[in-house]
Scaffold this motif. Structure first.
Motif, PDB file in Angstrom:
ATOM      1  N   GLY A 152      34.931  70.664 -11.155  1.00  0.00           N
ATOM      2  CA  GLY A 152      34.487  69.271 -11.219  1.00  0.00           C
ATOM      3  C   GLY A 152      35.255  68.388 -10.248  1.00  0.00           C
ATOM      4  N   LEU A 153      36.560  68.632 -10.137  1.00  0.00           N
ATOM      5  CA  LEU A 153      37.381  67.857  -9.193  1.00  0.00           C
ATOM      6  C   LEU A 153      37.006  68.157  -7.741  1.00  0.00           C
ATOM      7  CD1 LEU A 153      40.908  67.993 -10.886  1.00  0.00           C
ATOM      8  CD2 LEU A 153      39.404  65.999 -10.642  1.00  0.00           C
ATOM      9  N   ILE A 154      36.626  69.403  -7.464  1.00  0.00           N
ATOM     10  CA  ILE A 154      36.186  69.745  -6.104  1.00  0.00           C
ATOM     11  C   ILE A 154      34.917  68.966  -5.765  1.00  0.00           C
ATOM     12  CG2 ILE A 154      35.227  71.599  -4.664  1.00  0.00           C
ATOM     13  CD1 ILE A 154      37.232  73.500  -6.136  1.00  0.00           C
ATOM     14  N   VAL A 155      33.983  68.903  -6.702  1.00  0.00           N
ATOM     15  CA  VAL A 155      32.754  68.130  -6.490  1.00  0.00           C
ATOM     16  C   VAL A 155      33.094  66.649  -6.316  1.00  0.00           C
ATOM     17  CG1 VAL A 155      30.590  67.377  -7.570  1.00  0.00           C
ATOM     18  CG2 VAL A 155      31.275  69.781  -7.680  1.00  0.00           C
ATOM     19  N   LEU A 156      33.960  66.118  -7.187  1.00  0.00           N
ATOM     20  CA  LEU A 156      34.368  64.717  -7.085  1.00  0.00           C
ATOM     21  C   LEU A 156      35.009  64.422  -5.735  1.00  0.00           C
ATOM     22  CD1 LEU A 156      34.846  61.905  -8.355  1.00  0.00           C
ATOM     23  CD2 LEU A 156      37.034  62.809  -9.216  1.00  0.00           C
ATOM     24  N   GLU A 157      35.903  65.278  -5.291  1.00  0.00           N
ATOM     25  CA  GLU A 157      36.561  65.080  -3.995  1.00  0.00           C
ATOM     26  C   GLU A 157      35.545  65.127  -2.858  1.00  0.00           C
ATOM     27  OE1 GLU A 157      39.155  64.605  -0.804  1.00  0.00           O
ATOM     28  OE2 GLU A 157      39.357  64.074  -2.923  1.00  0.00           O
ATOM     29  N   SER A 158      34.567  65.988  -2.964  1.00  0.00           N
ATOM     30  CA  SER A 158      33.525  66.072  -1.946  1.00  0.00           C
ATOM     31  C   SER A 158      32.737  64.765  -1.866  1.00  0.00           C
ATOM     32  CB  SER A 158      32.583  67.240  -2.258  1.00  0.00           C
ATOM     33  OG  SER A 158      31.501  67.250  -1.382  1.00  0.00           O
ATOM     34  N   ILE A 159      32.396  64.224  -3.018  1.00  0.00           N
ATOM     35  CA  ILE A 159      31.655  62.955  -3.060  1.00  0.00           C
ATOM     36  C   ILE A 159      32.508  61.825  -2.496  1.00  0.00           C
ATOM     37  CG2 ILE A 159      30.695  61.206  -4.624  1.00  0.00           C
ATOM     38  CD1 ILE A 159      29.864  63.610  -6.445  1.00  0.00           C
ATOM     39  N   LEU A 160      33.758  61.747  -2.947  1.00  0.00           N
ATOM     40  CA  LEU A 160      34.646  60.687  -2.468  1.00  0.00           C
ATOM     41  C   LEU A 160      34.894  60.805  -0.969  1.00  0.00           C
ATOM     42  CD1 LEU A 160      37.270  60.592  -5.375  1.00  0.00           C
ATOM     43  CD2 LEU A 160      35.377  58.990  -4.954  1.00  0.00           C
ATOM     44  N   SER A 161      35.073  62.027  -0.488  1.00  0.00           N
ATOM     45  CA  SER A 161      35.325  62.259   0.930  1.00  0.00           C
ATOM     46  C   SER A 161      34.111  61.871   1.775  1.00  0.00           C
ATOM     47  CB  SER A 161      35.669  63.729   1.153  1.00  0.00           C
ATOM     48  OG  SER A 161      35.844  63.996   2.510  1.00  0.00           O
ATOM     49  N   SER A 162      32.905  62.231   1.314  1.00  0.00           N
ATOM     50  CA  SER A 162      31.709  61.887   2.093  1.00  0.00           C
ATOM     51  C   SER A 162      31.480  60.378   2.099  1.00  0.00           C
ATOM     52  CB  SER A 162      30.482  62.628   1.570  1.00  0.00           C
ATOM     53  OG  SER A 162      30.167  62.225   0.265  1.00  0.00           O
ATOM     54  N   ARG A 163      31.773  59.715   0.981  1.00  0.00           N
ATOM     55  CA  ARG A 163      31.641  58.256   0.942  1.00  0.00           C
ATOM     56  C   ARG A 163      32.652  57.599   1.890  1.00  0.00           C
ATOM     57  NH1 ARG A 163      30.715  56.784  -5.439  1.00  0.00           N
ATOM     58  NH2 ARG A 163      28.592  57.565  -5.551  1.00  0.00           N
ATOM     59  N   LYS A 164      33.872  58.138   1.924  1.00  0.00           N
ATOM     60  CA  LYS A 164      34.910  57.598   2.805  1.00  0.00           C
ATOM     61  C   LYS A 164      34.498  57.775   4.262  1.00  0.00           C
ATOM     62  CE  LYS A 164      39.790  57.982   3.944  1.00  0.00           C
ATOM     63  NZ  LYS A 164      41.031  58.708   3.722  1.00  0.00           N
ATOM     64  N   GLN A 165      33.972  58.948   4.596  1.00  0.00           N
ATOM     65  CA  GLN A 165      33.531  59.204   5.971  1.00  0.00           C
ATOM     66  C   GLN A 165      32.363  58.287   6.330  1.00  0.00           C
ATOM     67  OE1 GLN A 165      32.689  63.388   6.088  1.00  0.00           O
ATOM     68  NE2 GLN A 165      34.799  63.929   6.603  1.00  0.00           N
ATOM     69  N   ALA A 166      31.451  58.071   5.412  1.00  0.00           N
ATOM     70  CA  ALA A 166      30.298  57.197   5.681  1.00  0.00           C
ATOM     71  C   ALA A 166      30.766  55.763   5.889  1.00  0.00           C
ATOM     72  CB  ALA A 166      29.313  57.252   4.518  1.00  0.00           C
ATOM     73  N   ALA A 167      31.746  55.312   5.120  1.00  0.00           N
ATOM     74  CA  ALA A 167      32.272  53.956   5.264  1.00  0.00           C
ATOM     75  C   ALA A 167      33.003  53.789   6.590  1.00  0.00           C
ATOM     76  CB  ALA A 167      33.202  53.628   4.103  1.00  0.00           C
ATOM     77  N   GLU A 168      33.684  54.852   7.036  1.00  0.00           N
ATOM     78  CA  GLU A 168      34.420  54.778   8.308  1.00  0.00           C
ATOM     79  C   GLU A 168      33.488  54.754   9.511  1.00  0.00           C
ATOM     80  OE1 GLU A 168      37.081  58.112   8.132  1.00  0.00           O
ATOM     81  OE2 GLU A 168      38.470  57.085   6.790  1.00  0.00           O
ATOM     82  N   THR A 169      32.313  55.352   9.402  1.00  0.00           N
ATOM     83  CA  THR A 169      31.380  55.389  10.533  1.00  0.00           C
ATOM     84  C   THR A 169      30.520  54.143  10.626  1.00  0.00           C
ATOM     85  OG1 THR A 169      29.752  56.614   9.230  1.00  0.00           O
ATOM     86  CG2 THR A 169      31.272  57.903  10.587  1.00  0.00           C
ATOM     87  N   GLU A 170      30.540  53.317   9.576  1.00  0.00           N
ATOM     88  CA  GLU A 170      29.730  52.084   9.610  1.00  0.00           C
ATOM     89  C   GLU A 170      30.413  50.993  10.400  1.00  0.00           C
ATOM     90  OE1 GLU A 170      28.799  50.993   5.612  1.00  0.00           O
ATOM     91  OE2 GLU A 170      27.475  52.699   5.374  1.00  0.00           O
TER      92      GLU A 170
END
Length: 170
Positions: A152-170
């Motif tokens: 569950g934490l791996i999935v959570l980290e994946s979601i948080l990481s993708s959101r962080k990357q999306a925010a950085e590219t905006e």
């Protein structure tokens, strides 16, 4: 991937895998030494929870439990492969990435705990029995709990990481 020193890498979090392993094996030994086997010997703890000592020859939900014995080695190989892969990923992950390293350590500790059971006993010891009315969740153990929380934490980290990357590219 950047090759990090042990001090800088997630390998520093392997103490948690060891802790999970020790707690898992200790709890299973306690159950084996203090409880009778099977449904008739269950200990009713809460209206939705029993302690129930059972053997699981398969994997989650007793998957392949009646396969004739080969599954013991199949699941042992999976546990070793996954644990090795996660340990390698921990070596590549900065120690500061706590969520991911904790997740990997939980899965490794749980996988090695159940691997120990398979190699020593030929089956996994389960003892946690949750239910609603007469509908029981399959019995499980601390190793299974650690694996599920880690996944569950791996999935959570994946979601948080993708959101962080999306925010950085905006």
């Amino acid at each position: 991937m950047k090759d990090l020193t042990v001090k800088q890498s997630g390998v520093r979090w392997l103490w948690l895998a060891l802790l999970v392993f020790v707690l898992d094996i200790g709890s299973k030994l306690f159950v084996m030494d203090t409880m009778g086997y099977g449904w008739a010997n269950r200990i009713e703890v809460l209206p939705f929870f029993n302690l129930l000592y059972v053997h699981n020859y398969g994997a989650a939900f007793s998957f392949l439990s009646d396969a004739g014995g080969w599954q013991r080695w199949f699941f042992a190989a999976i546990a070793l492969t996954v644990s090795g892969m996660l340990a390698y990923w921990m070596r590549q992950t900065p120690a500061s990435n706590k969520i991911l390293n904790i997740a990997y350590a939980l899965v490794i500790g749980g996988a090695i705990g159940n691997l120990f059971d398979r190699l020593v006993h030929g089956f996994v010891i389960d003892f946690l029995d949750f239910f609603i009315g007469k509908n029981h969740w399959p019995a499980f153990n601390l190793a299974d709990t650690a694996i599920c929380i880690g996944a569950g934490l791996i999935v959570l980290e994946s979601i948080l990481s993708s959101r962080k990357q999306a925010a950085e590219t905006e």
